[in-house]
Design an enzyme around this catalytic site. Structure first.
Site, PDB file in Angstrom:
ATOM      1  N   HIS A 147      58.149 -50.619   1.360  1.00 14.00           N
ATOM      2  CA  HIS A 147      57.857 -49.224   1.704  1.00 14.00           C
ATOM      3  C   HIS A 147      56.616 -49.035   2.581  1.00 14.00           C
ATOM      4  O   HIS A 147      55.799 -48.135   2.329  1.00 14.00           O
ATOM      5  CB  HIS A 147      57.718 -48.390   0.428  1.00 14.00           C
ATOM      6  N   HIS A 221      61.537 -40.189  -0.571  1.00 18.47           N
ATOM      7  CA  HIS A 221      61.644 -40.840  -1.876  1.00 18.47           C
ATOM      8  C   HIS A 221      61.571 -39.852  -3.041  1.00 18.47           C
ATOM      9  O   HIS A 221      60.849 -40.086  -4.024  1.00 18.47           O
ATOM     10  CB  HIS A 221      60.547 -41.896  -1.998  1.00 18.47           C
ATOM     11  N   SER A 222      62.328 -38.751  -2.947  1.00 20.71           N
ATOM     12  CA  SER A 222      62.358 -37.811  -4.075  1.00 20.71           C
ATOM     13  C   SER A 222      63.224 -38.357  -5.194  1.00 20.71           C
ATOM     14  O   SER A 222      64.250 -38.989  -4.946  1.00 20.71           O
ATOM     15  CB  SER A 222      62.905 -36.455  -3.628  1.00 20.71           C
ATOM     16  N   GLU A 358      68.072 -42.553  -1.168  1.00 24.69           N
ATOM     17  CA  GLU A 358      67.231 -42.771   0.011  1.00 24.69           C
ATOM     18  C   GLU A 358      68.083 -43.219   1.184  1.00 24.69           C
ATOM     19  O   GLU A 358      68.573 -44.351   1.190  1.00 24.69           O
ATOM     20  CB  GLU A 358      66.185 -43.845  -0.284  1.00 24.69           C
TER      21      GLU A 358
HETATM   22  C1  GLA Z   1      62.541 -48.204  -4.121  1.00 28.14           C
HETATM   23  C2  GLA Z   1      62.722 -49.628  -4.395  1.00 28.14           C
HETATM   24  C3  GLA Z   1      62.608 -49.819  -5.837  1.00 28.14           C
HETATM   25  C4  GLA Z   1      61.334 -49.276  -6.338  1.00 28.14           C
HETATM   26  C5  GLA Z   1      61.250 -47.878  -6.076  1.00 28.14           C
HETATM   27  C6  GLA Z   1      59.959 -47.308  -6.583  1.00 28.14           C
HETATM   28  O1  GLA Z   1      63.653 -47.478  -4.487  1.00 28.14           O
HETATM   29  O2  GLA Z   1      63.903 -50.172  -3.923  1.00 28.14           O
HETATM   30  O3  GLA Z   1      62.710 -51.145  -6.137  1.00 28.14           O
HETATM   31  O4  GLA Z   1      60.270 -49.879  -5.704  1.00 28.14           O
HETATM   32  O5  GLA Z   1      61.361 -47.702  -4.700  1.00 28.14           O
HETATM   33  O6  GLA Z   1      59.490 -47.941  -7.703  1.00 28.14           O
END
Ligand code: GLA
Length: 393
Positions: A147, A221-222, A358
């Site tokens: 991320h 990322h909601s 996402e």
């Molecule tokens: C994303 C990743 C997950 C996790 C989440 C937040 O969805 O793929 O593995 O890191 O973010 O924890």
């Protein structure tokens, strides 16, 4: 000059001065809140949200329509801190996980409501190569990069470029990521425009340009819980994903490179299915993700904006449909939520009390030659749109 004339003169000077201040001020000023007046229009209002640890002022924008939908967004991380939509009885309630203070958002948390970039999802071992040059990123999800890095786009301050109400309410955020910030080449100018419409749709438009060849994969990322009750899990939500194929991952959640058929696997969501129906099935992929934490290969690639996925909570009647032009969508079922982070009004977010949808390119695309490219060259415009549409049934 008599007193009346003097007053008028004084007033016009004052208004000129204030106009001048507005013109001189940053674009942000132009964007100052407008409350809509017409009953069918969508409003946007601004207020101070708090100050970061470094003393930077963070604003909150509230986008609100007349169909019971209200969205709060802050300039820190472009985070959606609150999203309220009606249930089938017309009652508007919170459906997005969030905190109630900036202080809490600045502490480590799993990207609640945030904008994700420069590269959403994982990059194997934090390494990628462009034109023969290898770049190294922080391996903040050992052994991989996740991320966009520790600060990414989710812990930086965005500026509000435009905020206007009317037929729809629009908030345009801007962030310029510097050349080599978080290890990525190129000054990247990013705009994310949130638009709330009358019909309970929230559009997220992502745009970016660069001055050096780079990689880009932006997402939102909601975490949704359509029940409106965050003490409940999302295991009863019925999910649909319009995808015949999955991007399977290795033990570190990096794609193996194949794209596999979902038929007869727990990953077949082509017809609505409860999230919990097969989440505990004995399946190597589910084991690796500790639940669903995977990217699906959406059908109708290259067809532009199309239906991608939905989540439906039968008890509240709330339906969320996601439309996008992206090649993939990651369904993450809050597998790492562990009851340590505070809910807004007491209590903590327990395991699987939120799900993320996402929209994005596949993970680790820069290292996978057969995946659609995530390279952005100078002179090119990165542009992609995702719509979160809420209704009841
Ligand atoms: C994303 C990743 C997950 C996790 C989440 C937040 O969805 O793929 O593995 O890191 O973010 O924890």
């Amino acid at each position: 000059m008599n007193i009346v004339k003097r007053c008028l003169y004084g007033m016009s000077i004052l208004s000129l001065v204030s106009m001048n201040i507005q013109c001189k001020g940053e674009k942000k000023e132009e964007a100052s809140a407008q409350e809509a007046t017409a009953t069918d229009s969508v409003s946007i209002a601004k207020k101070e949200y708090g100050k970061t640890e470094k003393g930077v002022q963070i604003d909150q924008y509230t986008l609100k329509n007349h169909n019971g939908m209200e969205v709060n967004i802050i300039t820190y991380g472009g985070i959606i801190t609150s999203l309220k939509v009606p249930n089938k009885a017309g009652k508007s309630e919170e459906v997005a996980i969030g905190f109630n203070s900036l202080e809490q958002y600045q502490k480590p948390n799993p990207y609640f409501g945030a904008l994700i970039g420069r590269y959403g999802n994982r990059i194997a071992k934090g390494k990628f190569t462009l034109d023969g040059k290898e770049y190294s990123l922080a391996t903040n999800n050992a052994p991989n990069a996740l991320h966009g890095g520790p600060e990414g786009f989710h812990r930086v301050v965005w500026t509000a470029e435009e905020a206007k109400g009317g037929d729809a309410a629009t908030l345009k955020l801007k962030y310029v990521a510097k050349d080599m910030e978080e290890g990525y080449p190129g000054n990247l100018t990013v705009f994310v425009t949130y638009t709330l419409s009358k019909d309970n749709s929230l559009d997220v438009l992502y745009e970016a340009t660069t001055d050096k060849k780079t990689i880009v994969n932006l997402t939102q990322h909601s975490y949704f819980n359509l029940s409106g009750d965050f003490t409940k899990t999302i295991l009863d939500h019925e999910v649909t994903i319009d995808a015949d194929k999955l991007v399977p991952v290795d033990a570190t959640l990096i794609p193996t490179g194949e794209l596999t058929d979902v038929t007869n696997t727990p990953f077949d969501f082509r017809k609505p299915k409860k999230v919990g129906a097969a989440i505990e099935a004995k399946d190597e992929q589910l084991k690796r993700g500790m639940g669903y934490d995977h990217c699906w290969v959406l059908n109708n690639q290259n067809k532009g904006d199309r239906f991608a996925a939905s989540a439906y909570d039968p008890a509240s009647g709330r339906l969320l449909e996601v439309y996008t032009d992206q090649p993939g969508i990651q369904l993450y079922t809050g597998n790492f939520l562990d009851g340590t982070l505070p809910m807004r009004n007491g209590g903590t977010y327990a395991h699987r009390t939120g799900l993320c949808l996402e929209t994005q390119h596949y993970p680790d695309s820069p290292n996978q030659k057969d995946f659609p490219t995530t390279v952005l060259n100078p002179g090119e415009n990165y542009k992609t749109k995702t719509t979160f549409k809420f209704s009841v049934k």
